[in-house]
Enzyme design. Structure first.
Site, PDB file in Angstrom:
ATOM      1  CG  PHE A 133      -1.482  11.107  -6.536  1.00  0.00           C
ATOM      2  CD1 PHE A 133      -1.840  12.128  -6.663  1.00  0.00           C
ATOM      3  CD2 PHE A 133      -2.142   9.714  -6.171  1.00  0.00           C
ATOM      4  CE1 PHE A 133      -2.478  12.856  -5.318  1.00  0.00           C
ATOM      5  CE2 PHE A 133      -3.551  10.370  -4.749  1.00  0.00           C
ATOM      6  CZ  PHE A 133      -2.814  11.343  -4.412  1.00  0.00           C
ATOM      7  CD  GLN A 142       2.006  -0.107  -6.920  1.00  0.00           C
ATOM      8  OE1 GLN A 142       1.459  -0.446  -7.638  1.00  0.00           O
ATOM      9  NE2 GLN A 142       3.626   0.555  -7.293  1.00  0.00           N
ATOM     10  CB  ILE A 174      -0.568   6.550   0.230  1.00  0.00           C
ATOM     11  CG1 ILE A 174      -1.649   7.958  -0.406  1.00  0.00           C
ATOM     12  CG2 ILE A 174       0.771   5.923  -0.274  1.00  0.00           C
ATOM     13  CD1 ILE A 174      -1.091   9.250  -0.948  1.00  0.00           C
ATOM     14  CG  HIS A 216       4.044   3.665  -2.820  1.00  0.00           C
ATOM     15  ND1 HIS A 216       4.048   3.340  -4.252  1.00  0.00           N
ATOM     16  CD2 HIS A 216       5.522   3.293  -3.070  1.00  0.00           C
ATOM     17  CE1 HIS A 216       4.849   3.235  -4.478  1.00  0.00           C
ATOM     18  NE2 HIS A 216       5.559   3.085  -4.455  1.00  0.00           N
ATOM     19  CB  CYS A 256       8.388  13.749  14.755  1.00  0.00           C
ATOM     20  SG  CYS A 256      10.085  14.283  14.090  1.00  0.00           S
ATOM     21  CB  CYS A 260      12.234  15.703  18.649  1.00  0.00           C
ATOM     22  SG  CYS A 260      11.837  15.372  17.377  1.00  0.00           S
ATOM     23  CB  ILE A 271     -10.463  -3.501  -9.915  1.00  0.00           C
ATOM     24  CG1 ILE A 271      -9.150  -3.658 -11.328  1.00  0.00           C
ATOM     25  CG2 ILE A 271      -9.964  -4.048  -8.618  1.00  0.00           C
ATOM     26  CD1 ILE A 271      -8.411  -2.922 -10.677  1.00  0.00           C
TER      27      ILE A 271
HETATM   28 ZN   LIG Z   1       9.464  14.606  17.301  1.00  0.00          ZN
END
Ligand SMILES: [Zn+2]
Length: 254
Positions: free
Chosen positions: A40, A106, A108, A126, A134, A163, A244
């Site tokens: 990114f 790092q 995700i 990250h 939530c 909630c 790599i």
């Molecule tokens: Zn919630």
């Protein structure tokens, strides 16, 4: 030293890993590019073409939340189709020998877990984009649940079924506080090792920048494997500017 060629790099890396008692890898986007996950932040990366949605804007605006989810679902093919690469497979091989107590990342993309490293042993600085939570009650949601409601409502991001709170991918957005527990675990892992492997990170985004430095202050040996130079190359015991996957492939156990 900067390895003059791939063969020398692999030989030195083999010696360093062989003589180390505890190895801690720290990984960045470069380990996942061969898996089709975009970097990114790199030049030409998504964030240079499209402004990221800041955490405050996400919280403040339904429109921004809808846009954020629209972007996330547009990338679902890349994330859900990605398989661990050679770097991930090499690290899980070392992990299975018992030398790696945990991986700091790092990324995700969940690919360390997918390669076979226990979730408890992956410290995600990250967060993780392959599920949602939530923000108010921390309930976990699978993306399929979110997508079903998003689609059914014509592109409106759903609220928490328990909630009524805001649901967001489990990532750390720009403007969002770094996860303290993950930071503490990253520091503890760094302090516990005698070999720190920085792999595929440009080492500029904080706190990535602090960990190799902390390692060196502890007297830990530092290896940097990255396609491009980093500002820590001078203090590293071994620097490899190469692909790599190619550097780490010999460390995959078959
Ligand atoms: Zn919630």
């Amino acid at each position: 030293m900067i390895a003059p060629d791939l063969e020398t790099a692999i030989q030195h890396l083999r010696e360093l890993i062989g003589t180390a008692a505890v190895v801690v890898p720290f990984t960045g986007a470069g380990i996942s590019t061969e898996c089709g996950i975009p970097d990114f932040r790199s030049p030409g990366g998504i964030w240079t073409k499209m402004r990221p949605i800041e955490f405050g804007d996400f919280l403040a605006s339904q429109e921004m939340r809808d846009e954020s989810w629209r972007r996330r679902f547009a990338m679902e093919g890349q994330f859900s189709g990605a398989k661990p690469g050679r770097g991930h497979r090499a690290l899980v091989s070392l992990y299975r020998t018992g030398k790696i107590p945990g991986v700091i990342t790092q990324n995700i993309d969940n690919l360390h877990q997918a390669s076979g490293i226990a979730s408890d042993h992956v410290v995600e600085l990250h967060g993780n984009t392959t599920y949602a939570t939530c923000l108010d009650c921390a309930k976990r949601y699978e993306l399929s649940w979110v997508r079903e409601r998003f689609t059914a409502s014509g592109g409106r991001s759903p609220d928490c079924a328990d909630c009524g709170g805001t649901i967001k991918t489990a990532t750390v957005s720009f403007g969002q506080a770094m996860p303290e527990a993950a930071m503490r675990r990253a520091q503890a892992l760094t302090d516990s090792c005698d070999l720190f492997l920085a792999i595929g990170s440009s080492l500029v985004v904080w706190p990535a920048a602090g960990l190799p430095l902390a390692a060196k202050r502890n007297g830990t040996r530092l290896v940097i494997i990255n396609r491009d130079a980093t500002e820590f190359d001078d203090i590293a015991d071994l620097v490899v500017h190469d692909d790599i996957g190619g550097v780490l492939a010999p460390f995959i156990a078959h």
